[in-house]
Enzyme design. Structure first.
Site, mmCIF file in Angstrom:
data_model
loop_
_atom_site.group_PDB
_atom_site.id
_atom_site.type_symbol
_atom_site.label_atom_id
_atom_site.label_comp_id
_atom_site.label_asym_id
_atom_site.label_seq_id
_atom_site.Cartn_x
_atom_site.Cartn_y
_atom_site.Cartn_z
ATOM 1 N N LYS A 26 0.825 -1.208 0.000
ATOM 2 C CA LYS A 26 0.000 0.000 0.000
ATOM 3 C C LYS A 26 0.866 1.268 0.000
ATOM 4 O O LYS A 26 0.615 2.201 -0.758
ATOM 5 C CB LYS A 26 -0.934 -0.014 1.221
ATOM 6 C CG LYS A 26 -1.928 1.148 1.261
ATOM 7 C CD LYS A 26 -3.127 0.822 2.130
ATOM 8 C CE LYS A 26 -2.828 0.902 3.612
ATOM 9 N NZ LYS A 26 -3.201 2.208 4.209
ATOM 10 N N SER A 27 1.892 1.292 0.839
ATOM 11 C CA SER A 27 2.741 2.482 0.937
ATOM 12 C C SER A 27 3.414 2.796 -0.394
ATOM 13 O O SER A 27 3.472 3.958 -0.821
ATOM 14 C CB SER A 27 3.821 2.285 2.005
ATOM 15 O OG SER A 27 3.266 2.209 3.287
ATOM 16 N N ARG A 41 2.859 5.998 -3.286
ATOM 17 C CA ARG A 41 3.996 6.800 -3.766
ATOM 18 C C ARG A 41 4.184 6.662 -5.274
ATOM 19 O O ARG A 41 4.530 7.633 -5.948
ATOM 20 C CB ARG A 41 5.264 6.402 -2.999
ATOM 21 C CG ARG A 41 5.265 6.904 -1.554
ATOM 22 C CD ARG A 41 6.257 6.152 -0.676
ATOM 23 N NE ARG A 41 6.389 6.713 0.657
ATOM 24 C CZ ARG A 41 5.527 6.507 1.659
ATOM 25 N NH1 ARG A 41 4.459 5.746 1.466
ATOM 26 N NH2 ARG A 41 5.722 7.055 2.847
ATOM 27 N N ARG A 54 -7.779 12.614 12.277
ATOM 28 C CA ARG A 54 -6.328 12.414 12.218
ATOM 29 C C ARG A 54 -5.634 13.747 11.962
ATOM 30 O O ARG A 54 -5.950 14.459 11.010
ATOM 31 C CB ARG A 54 -5.990 11.397 11.130
ATOM 32 C CG ARG A 54 -6.658 10.055 11.371
ATOM 33 C CD ARG A 54 -6.366 9.042 10.310
ATOM 34 N NE ARG A 54 -4.970 8.628 10.321
ATOM 35 C CZ ARG A 54 -4.463 7.730 9.473
ATOM 36 N NH1 ARG A 54 -5.245 7.165 8.572
ATOM 37 N NH2 ARG A 54 -3.190 7.396 9.532
ATOM 38 N N SER A 60 8.323 9.951 11.548
ATOM 39 C CA SER A 60 7.129 9.666 10.756
ATOM 40 C C SER A 60 7.498 9.687 9.285
ATOM 41 O O SER A 60 7.928 10.717 8.764
ATOM 42 C CB SER A 60 6.033 10.704 11.024
ATOM 43 O OG SER A 60 5.008 10.619 10.049
ATOM 44 N N ASP A 100 2.727 -0.190 11.866
ATOM 45 C CA ASP A 100 1.409 -0.708 11.473
ATOM 46 C C ASP A 100 1.143 -2.115 11.999
ATOM 47 O O ASP A 100 0.044 -2.642 11.819
ATOM 48 C CB ASP A 100 1.262 -0.696 9.947
ATOM 49 C CG ASP A 100 1.024 0.705 9.399
ATOM 50 O OD1 ASP A 100 0.512 1.547 10.154
ATOM 51 O OD2 ASP A 100 1.371 0.948 8.240
ATOM 52 N N LYS A 139 -3.628 6.975 14.553
ATOM 53 C CA LYS A 139 -3.937 6.191 13.360
ATOM 54 C C LYS A 139 -5.439 6.260 13.066
ATOM 55 O O LYS A 139 -6.141 7.135 13.574
ATOM 56 C CB LYS A 139 -3.449 4.751 13.564
ATOM 57 C CG LYS A 139 -1.924 4.636 13.583
ATOM 58 C CD LYS A 139 -1.360 4.938 12.211
ATOM 59 C CE LYS A 139 0.136 4.774 12.150
ATOM 60 N NZ LYS A 139 0.666 5.031 10.795
#
Length: 434
Positions: free
Chosen positions: A23-24, A28, A126, A170, A321, A348
């Site tokens: 997913k990350s 990107r 968030r 982060s 995560d 989160k």
């Protein structure tokens, strides 16, 4: 309307398993593809609610997305400095926190542009103040609800490079500032207290962006254009972690995880599990590795007894995560499991510290919250079972499913549909191994 699904105690998990795309990296790839001047093929892009939100956003801004074949998208970008469409318009990020925090880095460097970002009820809880502060220091305007929440408005400007020290490690905030740095005069340096996931840095290198790393300091210089070649997205270790946890906890299990990303900044959970006694065999990338490409390989996972462990603050960004799974492993381990320095979990999709403590306690675990993590007392025996409410958090939904398979009486997961945010095929993949 949320769905309720029951997961009963199961026999061993057996077989080969290929996790969904990362997913990350998918987020990107879509963003960098949209910022590139030439078309970028993206192979194995994740099809989930979150990543579709990113495609929708870049198309709203003027990029085109074509399906070349079943497993390959072609991103036709508009260039890093191109006038973006939808000035004054609304960009809906859905539930995608990564999109909400990375995209403003690009928007901030578009002088005269104005965009408002909003999303679902969860995303509105968030905070965005941690990206707003550095972007303001670079020259952009960011106006957020109550000073820190969506909806928020980004007004682009001529940016100036800065040196910025992250208050909390982060990857999302770091990535936002580095993306803005590509559009800012001079150079931009981001310092972090400990390493967080480095997918953005690897993509910057591959896009030939002037880029340096010195320990925990990352510096990027202004560029005119991005040149990004074909991107192949590996399997997601964060999604695979739930299947790995099930294989560790359900007696007699043995699962081979194929084509999974083994980037060392993403495999913290696997290293923690190994330390607890889990049997995980594979070529994990060596911590500290600097590379352009994303390493891919396989893991051979088998069930076995666990012992408690302590997870310190410097390990948290590399397993952020998956820390709820550390709590679940701790509930089945012999002895005390402690997680420290994980305040980020409260920010989160839900307050994951409160959620995992409430959820696992309801299944019979001896777990308590601390201001920056949790403490689990285990005696090596399985949890009894019960009901767990995902409260809209995809990772809590999947945690409940795994807990059910390894429990005495089974677990009913309220809101199981939340899993589709990152892993639409989770239930199918899990049951296929039983």
């Amino acid at each position: 309307m949320s769905s309720t699904v029951r997961f009963d105690p199961a026999g061993p998990l057996r077989g080969d398993y290929t996790p969904p795309a990362d997913k990350s990296i998918s987020h990107r790839a879509a963003l960098f593809g949209a910022m590139a001047d030439e078309p970028v093929p993206v192979v194995n892009y994740l099809d989930s609610e979150d990543t579709r939100s990113t495609l929708d956003a870049v198309m709203t801004l003027g990029a085109a997305v074509e399906e070349e074949r079943q497993d390959c998208l072609l991103l036709r970008g508009i260039g890093l400095h191109a006038p973006l469409e939808a000035t004054g318009g609304l960009l809906n990020v859905g539930n995608a926190g990564t999109l909400m925090r990375l995209l403003p880095g690009w928007l901030a460097g578009q002088p005269g542009g104005v965009w408002t970002l909003d999303g679902d009820a969860s995303i509105r809880q968030r905070p965005v103040d941690r990206i707003a502060e550095p972007l303001r220091r670079m020259g952009a305007s960011v106006e957020a609800r109550d000073g820190r929440f969506a909806p928020f408005t980004v007004r682009g400007a001529e940016l100036t490079g800065i040196e910025y020290e992250l208050p909390v490690p982060s990857a999302q905030v770091k990535s936002c500032v580095l993306i803005a740095g590509m559009l800012a005069g001079g150079s931009t340096t981001v310092s972090e207290g400990s390493r967080s996931r480095d997918h953005t840095e690897r993509m910057l290198r591959r896009a030939r962006v002037p880029f340096e790393r010195d320990g925990l300091r990352t510096t990027v210089a202004q560029v005119d254009e991005l040149e990004l070649d074909r991107v192949v997205v590996p399997g997601d270790p964060s999604s695979a972690a739930f299947i790995v946890a099930a294989a560790i906890l359900v007696s007699g299990s043995r699962v081979v995880v194929k084509d999974v990303g083994l980037n060392w900044t993403r495999t913290g959970l696997f290293r923690i599990a190994e330390r607890m006694g889990a049997v995980i065999v594979g070529d994990l990338e060596e911590p500290g590795t600097e590379a352009d490409e994303e390493p891919v390989g396989e893991l051979d996972v088998a069930s076995g007894p666990l012992e408690g462990t302590v997870v310190e603050a410097h390990e948290v960004p590399l397993a952020i995560d998956e820390l709820t799974l550390v709590a679940l492993l701790g509930a089945y381990a012999d002895g005390e499991t402690v997680v420290r320095g994980a305040e980020e979990l409260r920010l989160k999709e839900s307050d994951r510290i409160a959620g995992v403590v409430e959820g696992l306690r309801g299944l019979g675990s001896d777990i308590e919250a601390t201001p920056d993590g949790f403490i689990v007392q285990g005696d090596g025996s399985p949890l009894q079972g019960g009901t767990i409410d995902a409260k809209g958090d995809h990772r809590m939904a999947m945690l409940g499913a795994v807990a059910g398979l390894a429990s005495v009486e089974g677990v009913e997961v309220v809101g199981m549909d939340a899993a589709a945010v990152s892993y639409p095929g989770f239930e199918h993949d899990l049951r296929a191994l039983l």
